[in-house]
Design a protein around this motif. Structure first.
Motif, PDB file in Angstrom:
ATOM      1  N   THR A 149       0.832  -1.205   0.000  1.00 17.76           N
ATOM      2  CA  THR A 149       0.000   0.000   0.000  1.00 17.76           C
ATOM      3  C   THR A 149       0.866   1.254   0.000  1.00 17.76           C
ATOM      4  O   THR A 149       0.551   2.241  -0.678  1.00 17.76           O
ATOM      5  N   ARG A 150       1.960   1.225   0.750  1.00 17.56           N
ATOM      6  CA  ARG A 150       2.865   2.380   0.774  1.00 17.56           C
ATOM      7  C   ARG A 150       3.498   2.611  -0.608  1.00 17.56           C
ATOM      8  O   ARG A 150       3.667   3.749  -1.040  1.00 17.56           O
ATOM      9  N   LYS A 151       3.834   1.528  -1.285  1.00 16.58           N
ATOM     10  CA  LYS A 151       4.417   1.671  -2.617  1.00 16.58           C
ATOM     11  C   LYS A 151       3.403   2.249  -3.600  1.00 16.58           C
ATOM     12  O   LYS A 151       3.757   3.058  -4.469  1.00 16.58           O
ATOM     13  N   ILE A 152       2.144   1.836  -3.471  1.00 14.95           N
ATOM     14  CA  ILE A 152       1.101   2.412  -4.321  1.00 14.95           C
ATOM     15  C   ILE A 152       0.935   3.899  -4.015  1.00 14.95           C
ATOM     16  O   ILE A 152       0.764   4.726  -4.931  1.00 14.95           O
ATOM     17  N   ALA A 153       1.005   4.267  -2.730  1.00 18.82           N
ATOM     18  CA  ALA A 153       0.892   5.676  -2.348  1.00 18.82           C
ATOM     19  C   ALA A 153       2.028   6.493  -2.947  1.00 18.82           C
ATOM     20  O   ALA A 153       1.819   7.624  -3.427  1.00 18.82           O
ATOM     21  N   VAL A 154       3.235   5.951  -2.925  1.00 14.36           N
ATOM     22  CA  VAL A 154       4.373   6.661  -3.526  1.00 14.36           C
ATOM     23  C   VAL A 154       4.197   6.766  -5.040  1.00 14.36           C
ATOM     24  O   VAL A 154       4.573   7.772  -5.658  1.00 14.36           O
ATOM     25  N   SER A 155       3.620   5.753  -5.668  1.00 17.52           N
ATOM     26  CA  SER A 155       3.348   5.821  -7.105  1.00 17.52           C
ATOM     27  C   SER A 155       2.352   6.930  -7.422  1.00 17.52           C
ATOM     28  O   SER A 155       2.517   7.677  -8.395  1.00 17.52           O
ATOM     29  N   VAL A 156       1.300   7.040  -6.586  1.00 15.21           N
ATOM     30  CA  VAL A 156       0.340   8.135  -6.758  1.00 15.21           C
ATOM     31  C   VAL A 156       1.033   9.477  -6.552  1.00 15.21           C
ATOM     32  O   VAL A 156       0.800  10.447  -7.295  1.00 15.21           O
ATOM     33  N   LEU A 157       1.906   9.542  -5.565  1.00 14.56           N
ATOM     34  CA  LEU A 157       2.665  10.764  -5.305  1.00 14.56           C
ATOM     35  C   LEU A 157       3.516  11.146  -6.512  1.00 14.56           C
ATOM     36  O   LEU A 157       3.594  12.328  -6.882  1.00 14.56           O
ATOM     37  N   SER A 158       4.137  10.166  -7.145  1.00 12.26           N
ATOM     38  CA  SER A 158       4.944  10.432  -8.336  1.00 12.26           C
ATOM     39  C   SER A 158       4.080  10.953  -9.483  1.00 12.26           C
ATOM     40  O   SER A 158       4.494  11.846 -10.229  1.00 12.26           O
ATOM     41  N   GLY A 159       2.870  10.405  -9.609  1.00 12.87           N
ATOM     42  CA  GLY A 159       1.961  10.916 -10.635  1.00 12.87           C
ATOM     43  C   GLY A 159       1.524  12.342 -10.364  1.00 12.87           C
ATOM     44  O   GLY A 159       1.391  13.155 -11.291  1.00 12.87           O
ATOM     45  N   LEU A 160       1.315  12.681  -9.103  1.00 17.14           N
ATOM     46  CA  LEU A 160       0.924  14.053  -8.750  1.00 17.14           C
ATOM     47  C   LEU A 160       2.028  15.049  -9.045  1.00 17.14           C
ATOM     48  O   LEU A 160       1.749  16.217  -9.363  1.00 17.14           O
TER      49      LEU A 160
END
Length: 315
Positions: free
Chosen positions: A81-92
């Protein structure tokens, strides 16, 4: 006994149990939800672009970045879940730079945008060690670097060298970088498939293009690079027993063979008939070879699993 457990010596394959399906559903819904959230944010800015002041646009983007960053750092969650959150952060981060470029009408070219985006998320990509995010990072770098390659007869050579550099990095870097794990099979398959596809295109171009044949040095160098890439792909497919890469080798060989037929055979009835017969024979032979190799690797994998189970029970 649970149906998901295979009896020792049985030929029945293992099936996923309820916990495995639950993990898959959780991962799938989390990934899908994150992607839809990013799509919704982009649509929100696109739909309300004219109604918002430039400071509001950038403020919302920055606030979203800070909020997701705080959640990823402070909130207790699973590693995935943390890795998915960082992926979303990278998209933002990409959304922010897109808004910044539209607000201030920067004269930077598109490759500068992608390179800036990639540089901003480099540390997160390395720290998370999440290969889907690595794939996005490579795509961003490629969209920023490839337009800078010289548009001349050396273009294909430089392009293959660029792809080979990424493959070499992920083959050797995990041995020396502490936080970088070995790449999964699907990741190396994608890299080798793209690189081998470029090699096949180079060989086909040399065969079909008369102008390319006049530059003997360039043609020989391109063919040499294509040969090295092909050998590396064969090595990887056999070492990992990767049926996908093994199949790609035959598809590439069939493509090159078709180019040879087009180049050498005439377009009369006899030539076309011979072309069809040879192509059909090559296709049938390739399919047979792929199926037989798949059966062989599957049997070896089953025997290895059985021997491992015997050793575990003996202990």
């Amino acid at each position: 006994m649970d149906d998901s457990i295979t009896l020792l010596g049985s030929d029945k394959p293992k099936t996923a149990d309820a916990k495995a399906w639950l993990r898959f559903v959780q991962a799938f819904t989390l990934t899908l939800g994150s992607g839809l959230m990013l799509a919704g944010i982009i649509f929100f800015f696109a739909y309300n672009w004219e109604l918002m002041h430039r400071w509001v646009k950038m403020g919302i983007a920055v606030a979203l970045i800070l909020a997701v960053f705080a959640v990823a750092i402070k909130v207790k969650m699973s590693d995935f879940t943390r890795k998915i959150a960082v992926s979303v952060l990278s998209g933002l981060v990409g959304v922010f730079w897109a808004i910044f470029g539209q607000v201030y009408q920067t004269t930077a070219d598109s490759y500068v945008f992608f390179l800036t985006w990639a540089c901003c998320i480099l540390v997160w990509v390395y720290a998370t060690d999440f290969y889907p995010l690595w794939a996005i990072f490579i795509a961003l770098v490629s969209m920023g670097v490839i337009p800078l390659f010289p548009d001349n007869r050396w273009y294909l050579t430089v392009l293959m060298l660029y792809g080979a550099a990424w493959i070499a990095f992920f083959v050797f870097a995990p041995k020396y970088l502490p936080n970088l794990s070995a790449p999964p099979s699907w990741f190396t398959s994608i890299l080798f498939t793209i690189e081998f596809g470029m090699a096949v295109c180079v060989v086909c171009f040399v065969i079909l293009n008369e102008a390319g044949m006049r530059h003997a040095v360039v043609a020989v160098l391109n063919l040499l690079m294509a040969f090295v890439v092909t050998v590396a792909t064969i090595w990887c497919s056999l070492r990992q027993k990767n049926i996908w890469l093994y199949s790609m080798l035959f598809i590439g060989a069939l493509s090159v063979l078709e180019c040879v037929f087009v180049r050498c055979l005439t377009y009369e009835f006899g030539g076309l008939l011979l072309h069809l017969m040879l192509s059909a024979a090559a296709l049938v032979g390739s399919t047979f070879a792929i199926v037989e190799q798949y059966k062989k690797w599957k049997q070896e994998k089953s025997e290895t699993s059985t021997n491992q189970s015997v050793n575990d029970n003996g202990r």
